[in-house]
Design an enzyme around this catalytic site. Sequence first.
Site, PDB file in Angstrom:
ATOM      1  N   GLU A   8       0.822  -1.214   0.000  1.00  0.00           N
ATOM      2  CA  GLU A   8       0.000   0.000   0.000  1.00  0.00           C
ATOM      3  C   GLU A   8       0.856   1.264   0.000  1.00  0.00           C
ATOM      4  OE1 GLU A   8      -2.929  -0.119  -0.816  1.00  0.00           O
ATOM      5  OE2 GLU A   8      -3.301  -2.242  -0.488  1.00  0.00           O
ATOM      6  N   TYR A  43      -4.649   3.639 -13.253  1.00  0.00           N
ATOM      7  CA  TYR A  43      -5.106   2.381 -12.660  1.00  0.00           C
ATOM      8  C   TYR A  43      -6.142   1.702 -13.547  1.00  0.00           C
ATOM      9  CZ  TYR A  43      -5.739  -0.791  -8.722  1.00  0.00           C
ATOM     10  OH  TYR A  43      -5.766  -1.897  -7.904  1.00  0.00           O
ATOM     11  N   HIS A  77      -5.532  -6.832 -11.095  1.00  0.00           N
ATOM     12  CA  HIS A  77      -4.997  -7.818 -10.151  1.00  0.00           C
ATOM     13  C   HIS A  77      -4.748  -9.172 -10.807  1.00  0.00           C
ATOM     14  CE1 HIS A  77      -6.846  -4.906  -7.307  1.00  0.00           C
ATOM     15  NE2 HIS A  77      -5.821  -5.230  -6.562  1.00  0.00           N
TER      16      HIS A  77
END
Length: 439
Positions: free
Chosen positions: A163, A177, A264
């Site tokens: 993070e 992103y 992911h």
Amino acid sequence: MTCLFVPPYLLEQIARSGGVGAAAARASATLSVDAQLRGQRAAQSRPTNAPSGTLVAVPGWTVHTADGSTTLPGRPVRAKGEPASGDDAVDEAADGIEGALRLFAEVFGRSSFDGAGAAVSLTVHYGRDYDNAFWDGAQLVFGDGDGEIFGRFTRPVDVLGHELTHAVTERSAALRYSGQSGALNESVSDVFGSCLKQWLLGQTVDEADWLIGAGLFVPGVRARGLRDMANPGTAYDDPRLGRDPQGASMDAYVETTDDNGGVHLNSGIANRAFHLSASAIGGRAWEGAGAIWYAALTGPDVGPDTDFAGFAAACVAAAGDHADVVGRAWETVGVTTASGSSSAAPTPTVPQESLVSVRRTGGFAGRTTEGTVDLGSHDARVPEVRELVDRIDLADVPGGDPHPDMFVYDFNLCGRCAKVPQQHLTPDLSRLAVLVLEA
């Protein structure tokens, strides 16, 4: 950027699978809480690439507790230089952030995430049974997990390193992103999360386990970790979690509108390129491949829309005597310096006029959750859902890019469709998501 640790596809699998106890309900509750994380980001400065130096001060930090609420930052409980508090989550976060900041300062010459010595704020005990961790542009936030599948998110130090690295990326390359740049954003966070764990343990590349989130799952869950950088797609295989869906090469690249374009899922490809590079270079990852990846991330050749091929080229350019082995590592996973292509996102299917559907993707675990309410049915939710649909104007919802590890929602309100990043959810959309996604 707001960066949730658990990918939404994993939380959504748990929510769908049911399983023992209240794990499914808790996974749904975590997804609902994440839906309410909006409008809480501090104003961002322009990305900063601070020059590296040999003596860089480790900045201050403060750990807060939300005491089970979702109010940030919460109550301060421990700051840099203060003794242990006796609260496991507080002290794990304190030890983790001190180590992570030291890694960036002592190894990479970077003072804090912004390169200018910014103090770091952390919050633990966020929400009830909250199965996630994230960076929201101002704060590192950690849930305690549900106790049935996930434990404390402060326990694995690489989660904290992951993070914090999202914050570093935000202030350096600012990788967008979504799609390949988003998968790189995720992979870079795994890279330096793993480097942090290896650095603290004094491990060589051959001694490291290359797992992300080892120890995050409670005993009884068939999982070695959340991701395996050496062997993507093998970290877990459990009835409640499903099977680890990550791919290990471009042959397994997933084109999807879920999870911000599969950030992911596809990050496993870049993760494996790093592991192959680190193994070929040998020694300690933070001194070899880690230094190359940091130079690429903070150098002039990587920007918001850099794809796998562009990042691979930047790594090769930064690798010096190791350029050949780094190039071969990327080629092994199917990435060359030629610009990659991506297909257009599929057009969402429009349901029947009486159907209201919500699809939630993203999050640290990259899981997908979806639900539908038929306004013509006798479902007890219908009156409130109908009232919300009647007053929601999707044209008024602001656009913008999603933030790392936060959720993205696809709403279909009787044929009116919109994709809404979590930070832009209105109170009505947030409530609608909670209702429609109820288990």
